[in-house]
Design a protein around this motif. Sequence first.
Motif, PDB file in Angstrom:
ATOM      1  N   ARG A  10       0.820  -1.212   0.000  1.00 58.62           N
ATOM      2  CA  ARG A  10       0.000   0.000   0.000  1.00 58.62           C
ATOM      3  C   ARG A  10       0.857   1.267   0.000  1.00 58.62           C
ATOM      4  O   ARG A  10       0.322   2.373  -0.003  1.00 58.62           O
ATOM      5  CB  ARG A  10      -0.938  -0.001   1.208  1.00 58.62           C
ATOM      6  N   ALA A  11       2.168   1.104   0.023  1.00 60.96           N
ATOM      7  CA  ALA A  11       3.115   2.220  -0.057  1.00 60.96           C
ATOM      8  C   ALA A  11       4.175   1.837  -1.089  1.00 60.96           C
ATOM      9  O   ALA A  11       4.354   0.656  -1.392  1.00 60.96           O
ATOM     10  CB  ALA A  11       3.751   2.484   1.306  1.00 60.96           C
ATOM     11  N   ALA A  39       0.541   2.357  -6.823  1.00 58.67           N
ATOM     12  CA  ALA A  39      -0.087   1.605  -7.914  1.00 58.67           C
ATOM     13  C   ALA A  39       0.690   1.737  -9.219  1.00 58.67           C
ATOM     14  O   ALA A  39       0.758   0.793 -10.008  1.00 58.67           O
ATOM     15  CB  ALA A  39      -1.526   2.074  -8.111  1.00 58.67           C
ATOM     16  N   THR A  40       1.306   2.919  -9.437  1.00 55.33           N
ATOM     17  CA  THR A  40       1.994   3.155 -10.712  1.00 55.33           C
ATOM     18  C   THR A  40       3.514   3.162 -10.582  1.00 55.33           C
ATOM     19  O   THR A  40       4.217   2.990 -11.575  1.00 55.33           O
ATOM     20  CB  THR A  40       1.561   4.506 -11.308  1.00 55.33           C
ATOM     21  N   GLY A  41       3.998   3.449  -9.372  1.00 58.98           N
ATOM     22  CA  GLY A  41       5.445   3.528  -9.162  1.00 58.98           C
ATOM     23  C   GLY A  41       6.058   4.832  -9.624  1.00 58.98           C
ATOM     24  O   GLY A  41       7.280   4.933  -9.727  1.00 58.98           O
ATOM     25  N   VAL A  42       5.226   5.837  -9.899  1.00 57.19           N
ATOM     26  CA  VAL A  42       5.754   7.128 -10.352  1.00 57.19           C
ATOM     27  C   VAL A  42       5.162   8.260  -9.522  1.00 57.19           C
ATOM     28  O   VAL A  42       4.154   8.090  -8.845  1.00 57.19           O
ATOM     29  CB  VAL A  42       5.470   7.379 -11.855  1.00 57.19           C
ATOM     30  N   ILE A  43       5.798   9.417  -9.630  1.00 57.21           N
ATOM     31  CA  ILE A  43       5.279  10.637  -9.013  1.00 57.21           C
ATOM     32  C   ILE A  43       4.470  11.353 -10.082  1.00 57.21           C
ATOM     33  O   ILE A  43       5.005  11.790 -11.099  1.00 57.21           O
ATOM     34  CB  ILE A  43       6.416  11.540  -8.502  1.00 57.21           C
ATOM     35  N   ASN A  58       1.051   7.458   2.039  1.00 56.07           N
ATOM     36  CA  ASN A  58       2.074   6.407   1.983  1.00 56.07           C
ATOM     37  C   ASN A  58       2.634   6.141   3.378  1.00 56.07           C
ATOM     38  O   ASN A  58       2.793   4.982   3.785  1.00 56.07           O
ATOM     39  CB  ASN A  58       3.209   6.808   1.038  1.00 56.07           C
ATOM     40  N   LEU A  59       2.933   7.208   4.114  1.00 55.12           N
ATOM     41  CA  LEU A  59       3.451   7.065   5.476  1.00 55.12           C
ATOM     42  C   LEU A  59       2.436   6.338   6.357  1.00 55.12           C
ATOM     43  O   LEU A  59       2.787   5.416   7.098  1.00 55.12           O
ATOM     44  CB  LEU A  59       3.779   8.444   6.055  1.00 55.12           C
ATOM     45  N   VAL A  63       2.949   2.850   8.505  1.00 52.17           N
ATOM     46  CA  VAL A  63       2.745   2.854   9.956  1.00 52.17           C
ATOM     47  C   VAL A  63       1.667   1.830  10.335  1.00 52.17           C
ATOM     48  O   VAL A  63       1.831   1.060  11.292  1.00 52.17           O
ATOM     49  CB  VAL A  63       2.402   4.286  10.431  1.00 52.17           C
ATOM     50  N   GLU A  64       0.590   1.786   9.578  1.00 56.54           N
ATOM     51  CA  GLU A  64      -0.478   0.822   9.866  1.00 56.54           C
ATOM     52  C   GLU A  64      -0.024  -0.614   9.629  1.00 56.54           C
ATOM     53  O   GLU A  64      -0.422  -1.528  10.359  1.00 56.54           O
ATOM     54  CB  GLU A  64      -1.722   1.152   9.051  1.00 56.54           C
ATOM     55  N   ALA A  65       0.830  -0.836   8.637  1.00 57.29           N
ATOM     56  CA  ALA A  65       1.367  -2.179   8.394  1.00 57.29           C
ATOM     57  C   ALA A  65       2.205  -2.660   9.572  1.00 57.29           C
ATOM     58  O   ALA A  65       2.337  -3.861   9.799  1.00 57.29           O
ATOM     59  CB  ALA A  65       2.197  -2.197   7.106  1.00 57.29           C
TER      60      ALA A  65
END
Length: 126
Positions: A10-11, A39-43, A58-59, A63-65
């Motif tokens: 998810r990150a 999902a895409t691996g890009v900015i 993403n953070l 943290v949840e993981a």
Amino acid sequence: MKKNPVHTDRAPAAIGPYSQAIITDSLLFTSGVIPVDPATGVIAPADIEEHAHRVFQNLKAIVEAAGTDLSQAVKVTLFLTDMADFQRVNSVYVQYFKPPFPARTAVAVAALPLAAPIEVEAIVAL
């Protein structure tokens, strides 16, 4: 001291020889997180607020993981390529962190990986 790596899809995956985060006895240490869409691996092209939302999402996923949440953050470090974005990032930051706010440092840097405009790392209690 035992160190356990954290990984979530998810990150964004690490782009180098590092873990998304490391769990120690009572703390989680995240690596720097940039606004890469997992999902895409890009900015994606976006304004600083959208980039900040992506970074904090993403953070939050990392943290949840690890079994905790952003309310347990004790220290956050922001890296910005343009300090003129400071207040705009703050307006997003308060949507993810609530009082009592974690200790925080904001640093202006010349450049970040993948030409990101923002990177964030955190230390979070477990």
